[in-house]
Design an enzyme around this catalytic site. Structure first.
Site, PDB file in Angstrom:
ATOM      1  CG  ASP A   1       2.278   2.818  -1.742  1.00  0.00           C
ATOM      2  OD1 ASP A   1       3.425   2.740  -1.948  1.00  0.00           O
ATOM      3  OD2 ASP A   1       1.796   2.095  -2.669  1.00  0.00           O
TER       4      ASP A   1
ATOM      5  N   GLY B   1       4.837   5.101   4.605  1.00  0.00           N
ATOM      6  CA  GLY B   1       5.538   4.391   5.551  1.00  0.00           C
ATOM      7  C   GLY B   1       5.875   2.799   4.678  1.00  0.00           C
ATOM      8  CG  ASP B   2       9.291  -0.662   4.840  1.00  0.00           C
ATOM      9  OD1 ASP B   2       8.417  -1.290   4.334  1.00  0.00           O
ATOM     10  OD2 ASP B   2      10.262  -0.713   5.070  1.00  0.00           O
ATOM     11  CG  PHE B   3       3.968  -2.970   2.668  1.00  0.00           C
ATOM     12  CD1 PHE B   3       4.901  -3.950   2.290  1.00  0.00           C
ATOM     13  CD2 PHE B   3       3.148  -2.483   1.796  1.00  0.00           C
ATOM     14  CE1 PHE B   3       5.307  -4.234   1.305  1.00  0.00           C
ATOM     15  CE2 PHE B   3       3.643  -2.901   0.280  1.00  0.00           C
ATOM     16  CZ  PHE B   3       4.402  -3.723  -0.054  1.00  0.00           C
TER      17      PHE B   3
ATOM     18  CG  HIS C   1       1.094 -10.077  -7.487  1.00  0.00           C
ATOM     19  ND1 HIS C   1       0.742 -10.164  -9.009  1.00  0.00           N
ATOM     20  CD2 HIS C   1       1.477  -8.668  -7.547  1.00  0.00           C
ATOM     21  CE1 HIS C   1       0.609  -8.706  -9.354  1.00  0.00           C
ATOM     22  NE2 HIS C   1       1.099  -8.073  -8.681  1.00  0.00           N
TER      23      HIS C   1
END
Ligand SMILES: C[S@@+](CC[C@H](N)C(=O)[O-])C[C@H]1O[C@@H](n2cnc3c(N)ncnc32)[C@H](O)[C@@H]1O
Length: 336
Positions: A197, A223-225, A243
């Protein structure tokens, strides 16, 4: 009931939302865990005005939340017990989030979303939800606790519904504080789990993870998805992530998972699946929350998931229902 009264009952939902939120915030149901108490005692315990608190609890009791006794005292009943923080499937944290101030302001601007298709949250706050949380830790704490409490019922439902036993390594993408990961780790002791996350969210996951003896099997990664996800897992699961985003960013997130997955890797999207039929469904109401609050998010039909998967290099293989609101939309890497 005449139609105009039905409509008015719906429209006063805002009063009910805030009444529940304040009772949850004050911890009234927790105070009543030991049995009935007079309103003066509850007011003293919660630092509230006795008359105003009496009116709040009388109104909630009129709605069936708390039971009013004849002597200006109240006790818990089945509904108010669900507002206690120490019961399984407690909704206290989620109720606090639903009436939370930043969310409330955004909803006051909902007409903007309907006129433009843009998130009211961004219009009001000048930034998107998850960036706002990074700068407003109190809101973030309420949101993350709400998500964790929601996962207390949906997480085990997902773990019961899907056979994770063939999976060696599983990444929970945008896994929050790890509620889902713990439910899966509990039921499938052989899986290596990675909770992924934003760094500031991972930094706050300790208290939730430490509630379980399986915590040591869960590796945490910040981290950054939108930029990438941890490499080489057999499966990537994401609950209430797709969503939250517009199609373009969903394809990016799913594409990162497809690219990072081991050969024959799986991607498991856990969300509500909107029925194509014109029938009543909670997902259609929840979709409005996505419209108002998230960066382009929406609840999707199976066909819409299929199209997203295709664009991300995945094939939608099946949709597995759970005994909760969410389903598991399974995808596999497309063979070229
Ligand atoms: C609706 S919550 C769902 C949390 C969790 N999966 C659950 O179901 O309880 C969305 C999650 O996505 C995370 N998130 C948002 N943007 C992200 C990003 N760019 N990279 C990684 N995580 C992100 C948030 O921090 C949050 O935990």
């Amino acid at each position: 009931m005449p139609p105009e009264q039905v409509l008015l009952q719906m429209a006063v939902g805002k009063w009910v939302c805030q009444a529940l939120k304040v009772a949850a915030e004050l911890g009234v149901a927790d105070l009543l865990a030991g049995g009935p108490r007079s309103v003066d005692e509850i007011a003293h315990g919660t630092g509230s005005n006795p008359d105003a608190l009496y009116r709040l609890l009388r109104a909630l009791a009129a709605l069936g939340v708390f039971t009013e006794r004849g002597d200006r005292s109240f006790e818990n009943n089945a509904l108010s017990t669900a507002l206690r923080s120490d019961v399984p499937r407690s909704v206290r944290a989620m109720v606090r989030w639903l009436g939370e101030e930043a969310a409330w302001h955004a909803w006051a601007d909902f007409a903007h979303s309907v006129r433009t298709g843009e998130p009211a949250f961004d219009h009001f706050h000048d930034e998107q939800l998850f960036d706002y949380f990074a700068k407003n830790p109190l809101s973030a704490e309420i949101f993350n606790a709400g998500m964790t409490s929601f996962s207390a019922s949906t997480g085990p439902a997902v773990a019961r519904a899907y056979d994770f036993s063939g999976i060696g390594k599983l990444v929970d993408v945008g896994g929050g504080h790890g509620g889902l990961m713990l439910a899966i780790a509990e039921r499938f002791p052989a899986i290596d789990c990675v909770l992924f996350d934003r760094p500031e969210v991972i930094a706050g996951a300790g208290p939730v993870l430490s509630t379980s003896r399986h915590a040591e099997r869960i590796e945490t990664r910040g981290g950054d998805f939108l930029e990438g996800v941890p490499e080489g897992a057999d499966a990537y699961i994401m609950k209430h992530i797709i969503h939250d985003w517009d199609d373009e960013r969903c394809v990016r997130i799913l594409g990162h998972c497809a690219a990072a997955a081991a050969k024959e890797g799986r991607v498991l999207v856990v969300d509500q699946v909107v029925t194509e039929r014109p029938e009543s469904a909670f997902s259609k109401i929840m979709d409005l929350e996505m419209l108002a609050m998230t960066p382009g998010g929406r609840e999707r039909t199976e066909l819409e998931f299929r199209e997203l998967f295709e664009q991300a290099g995945l094939v939608l293989t099946r949709v597995v229902a759970t005994d909760s609101l969410v389903s598991i939309v399974e995808g596999r890497k497309a063979l070229h």
